[in-house]
Motif scaffolding. Structure first.
Motif, PDB file in Angstrom:
ATOM      1  N   GLU A   2       0.131 -18.216  23.499  1.00  0.00           N
ATOM      2  CA  GLU A   2       1.074 -18.665  22.490  1.00  0.00           C
ATOM      3  C   GLU A   2       0.338 -19.400  21.378  1.00  0.00           C
ATOM      4  N   PRO A   3       0.700 -19.133  20.135  1.00  0.00           N
ATOM      5  CA  PRO A   3       0.068 -19.872  19.026  1.00  0.00           C
ATOM      6  C   PRO A   3       0.592 -21.297  18.968  1.00  0.00           C
ATOM      7  N   ILE A   6       3.706 -20.791  14.304  1.00  0.00           N
ATOM      8  CA  ILE A   6       4.105 -19.525  13.705  1.00  0.00           C
ATOM      9  C   ILE A   6       4.493 -19.816  12.263  1.00  0.00           C
ATOM     10  N   GLN A  27      -4.343 -22.731  16.381  1.00  0.00           N
ATOM     11  CA  GLN A  27      -4.059 -21.315  16.579  1.00  0.00           C
ATOM     12  C   GLN A  27      -2.815 -20.935  15.779  1.00  0.00           C
ATOM     13  N   ARG A  29      -0.285 -17.878  13.943  1.00  0.00           N
ATOM     14  CA  ARG A  29       0.178 -16.505  13.787  1.00  0.00           C
ATOM     15  C   ARG A  29       1.105 -16.460  12.579  1.00  0.00           C
ATOM     16  N   VAL A  31       3.790 -14.163  10.543  1.00  0.00           N
ATOM     17  CA  VAL A  31       4.634 -12.972  10.636  1.00  0.00           C
ATOM     18  C   VAL A  31       5.295 -12.750   9.281  1.00  0.00           C
ATOM     19  N   ARG A 111      -8.129 -14.176   7.608  1.00  0.00           N
ATOM     20  CA  ARG A 111      -8.684 -13.334   8.682  1.00  0.00           C
ATOM     21  C   ARG A 111     -10.089 -13.789   9.064  1.00  0.00           C
ATOM     22  N   VAL A 115      -7.009 -16.052  11.742  1.00  0.00           N
ATOM     23  CA  VAL A 115      -5.545 -16.077  11.710  1.00  0.00           C
ATOM     24  C   VAL A 115      -5.011 -14.682  12.020  1.00  0.00           C
ATOM     25  N   ARG A 116      -4.038 -14.622  12.899  1.00  0.00           N
ATOM     26  CA  ARG A 116      -3.378 -13.358  13.225  1.00  0.00           C
ATOM     27  C   ARG A 116      -2.231 -13.134  12.235  1.00  0.00           C
ATOM     28  N   ASP A 118       0.824 -10.487  11.346  1.00  0.00           N
ATOM     29  CA  ASP A 118       1.629  -9.357  11.810  1.00  0.00           C
ATOM     30  C   ASP A 118       2.690  -9.036  10.773  1.00  0.00           C
ATOM     31  N   GLU A 147       9.260 -15.130  20.616  1.00  0.00           N
ATOM     32  CA  GLU A 147       7.929 -15.737  20.618  1.00  0.00           C
ATOM     33  C   GLU A 147       8.074 -17.248  20.529  1.00  0.00           C
TER      34      GLU A 147
END
Length: 521
Positions: A2-3, A6, A27, A29, A31, A111, A115-116, A118, A147
């Motif tokens: 889990e980040p 978000i 961490q 993410r 979206v 990136r 960093v993710r 999506d 999530e």
């Protein structure tokens, strides 16, 4: 896994925030509802403070190599421009850079930091408790998942799904006026014709790739709803009514209608949900401020949220994000409303004559250096100063120093690691740490705190007296603590070593947590 956070929205604000959080080891993410990055660019500029932020993170060369600089920018589309080159900054200019390119550069950096991102993920709703937030997402295939993260930040625009799901009000005024913009591959107008268009209130901007942007408010169409599509025929008719010709426009790459709805979020934080950028404030795009204050929201929030997640934030630090940034959002919404009014009144027949006289008067005032610099400081955001609850230094013999809350000038410094080499304040801010500057001595002995804050702190001293003695704002200042976002957390004129040490420890504890927290983080 889990980040920690978000971030919803992969526009400039969300990408900048992702970079800031990842820089601090969080961490992240991101979206984004759209399946692909947009190629259309409503925003075109980075103003001086935004370029300073990029400089603080070592990104300025990337942006400068992708755009072009101009020494100022317009205010209410008046003939006399704001002179950014006269401001106290190494970046006294507007960088012409389309929003799509700004997003691409920030995504590249995000990136690099891990960093993710999506795309094709839409927020359907969220719930939160005292430890985390659960976000319901639907991907491009229609699959719905839930999530979890410790925090969620809505950077998802004026129609923010995050803001609505969190139940945060969005107070303000509805749309009453719209304008049109178009990016055209072909224009057959002479320079004289384009000059006539500008003289009649049409904003004409050359873009990269041979495109030309026209922006116009047509008195006959200014009440058309923003949702109504713009056609090439409408654009030609509008230009013809404005200046007697259609400027030979053809091959539109993008046509859009935009409105003047002006709203400000009632809160920037609700528990573990926060807002930034257009999710927190929308306004008429006067003077190109929207993208820029979104970046500045992200810079203010990033290090504070990271400190909370990493366990060293002092009580109230995260709440200071709203305390500092919401007044900025309010000021910008008011300023853009004033700029629009100056334009709108000229379009209403019964007000046209006095409105033109008022614009002429204001244009004359912009020719006065002090007036020009006042407005340039506001639009550029270089004059932004925070009245934070953490600014209280009532225990100090001198009280709160007037520098506290203001942006730190980018003076030359030296460090203990390389005393013979000169660096700049903004270069030392690249890791996203605090910078403690001793201006009273040519060594770091008196400004060196105990090692407990070392993970979050860089110490430095003036490279030479000439580095700051010619600056009235720094004359007599003995020590400064600079925040990770480049604003001044604490400053003192005290020269007594013991008194300075006491004040220093208090400032560091107030902003960077207790020594025990700093050690364990």
């Amino acid at each position: 896994m889990e980040p920690d956070v978000i971030v919803v929205g992969a526009g400039p604000t969300g990408l900048m925030l992702g970079c800031e959080l990842a820089l601090a080891g969080v961490q992240v993410r991101i979206v984004e509802r759209r399946a692909k990055a947009t190629q259309n660019s409503r925003a075109l500029t980075l103003h001086p403070r935004s370029m300073e932020l990029m400089d603080m993170r070592g990104l300025a060369p990337r942006f400068l190599s992708s755009g072009r600089t101009v020494p100022g920018w317009h205010y209410a589309n008046l003939p006399t421009h704001l002179d950014f080159s006269a401001l106290d900054s190494r970046h006294g200019y507007t960088l012409f850079l389309v929003q799509a390119r700004t997003e691409a550069l920030l995504e590249e950096r995000a990136r690099e930091l891990g960093v993710r991102i999506d795309r094709g993920h839409e927020v359907l709703g969220l719930t939160q408790d005292h430890t985390s937030v659960s976000v319901d997402l639907r991907d491009s295939a229609g699959q719905v998942t839930t999530e979890r993260a410790r925090y969620v930040v809505g950077c998802d625009g004026g129609r923010s799904a995050v803001r609505q799901a969190a139940g945060i009000g969005f107070s303000g005024t509805d749309e009453t006026l719209t304008g049109i913009l178009g990016d055209f591959a072909v224009t057959a107008a002479s320079p004289e014709a384009l000059g006539a268009a500008k003289a009649n209130g049409v904003l004409v901007v050359p873009l990269e790739g041979g495109l030309t942007r026209f922006v116009h408010i047509d008195p006959e169409r200014m009440r058309a709803p923003a949702a109504e599509p713009v056609t090439l025929e409408e654009f030609r008719d509008s230009l013809t009514r404005a200046c007697g010709h259609d400027c030979g426009i053809a091959e539109p790459r993008w046509l859009s209608r935009f409105g003047n709805a002006t709203r400000l979020a009632d809160r920037y934080r609700s528990g573990r949900v926060l807002l930034a950028g257009d999710a927190a404030h929308i306004h008429f795009p006067a003077a190109g401020q929207g993208l820029n204050i979104g970046l500045q929201d992200a810079m203010n929030l990033g290090w504070k949220l990271a400190a909370e997640i990493n366990g060293w934030a002092p009580t109230g630090l995260l709440d200071s994000y709203e305390a500092e940034r919401r007044p900025v959002g309010q000021a910008v919404t008011q300023d853009t409303a004033v700029q629009l009014l100056l334009a709108e009144l000229t379009l209403v027949p019964q007000y046209r004559r006095p409105a033109v006289a008022l614009r002429t008067l204001l244009d004359e005032l912009l020719g006065i250096q002090d007036v020009n610099q006042l407005l340039a400081g506001r639009v550029s955001a270089l004059s932004t100063a925070y009245a934070s609850p953490f600014s209280d230094s009532s225990d100090s013999p001198e009280g709160t120093h007037p520098l506290v809350g203001r942006r730190m000038p980018d003076i030359e410094l030296s460090t203990a690691a390389a005393p013979s080499e000169h660096t700049r304040v903004y270069e030392l801010l690249a890791p996203g740490h605090f910078v403690l500057i001793d201006l009273a001595a040519q060594d770091t002995g008196r400004a060196q705190p105990s090692g407990n804050w070392t993970p979050h702190l860089t110490t430095a001293y003036a490279a030479s007296p000439e580095a700051f003695e010619n600056r009235d704002d720094l004359r007599g200042v003995s020590e400064i603590l600079v925040r990770p976002d480049g604003h001044i957390a604490w400053a003192t004129r005290t020269v007594d070593p013991e008194v300075r040490r006491t004040e220093r420890v208090k400032a560091l504890t107030t902003w960077a947590g207790s020594p025990a927290q700093a050690t364990s983080a």
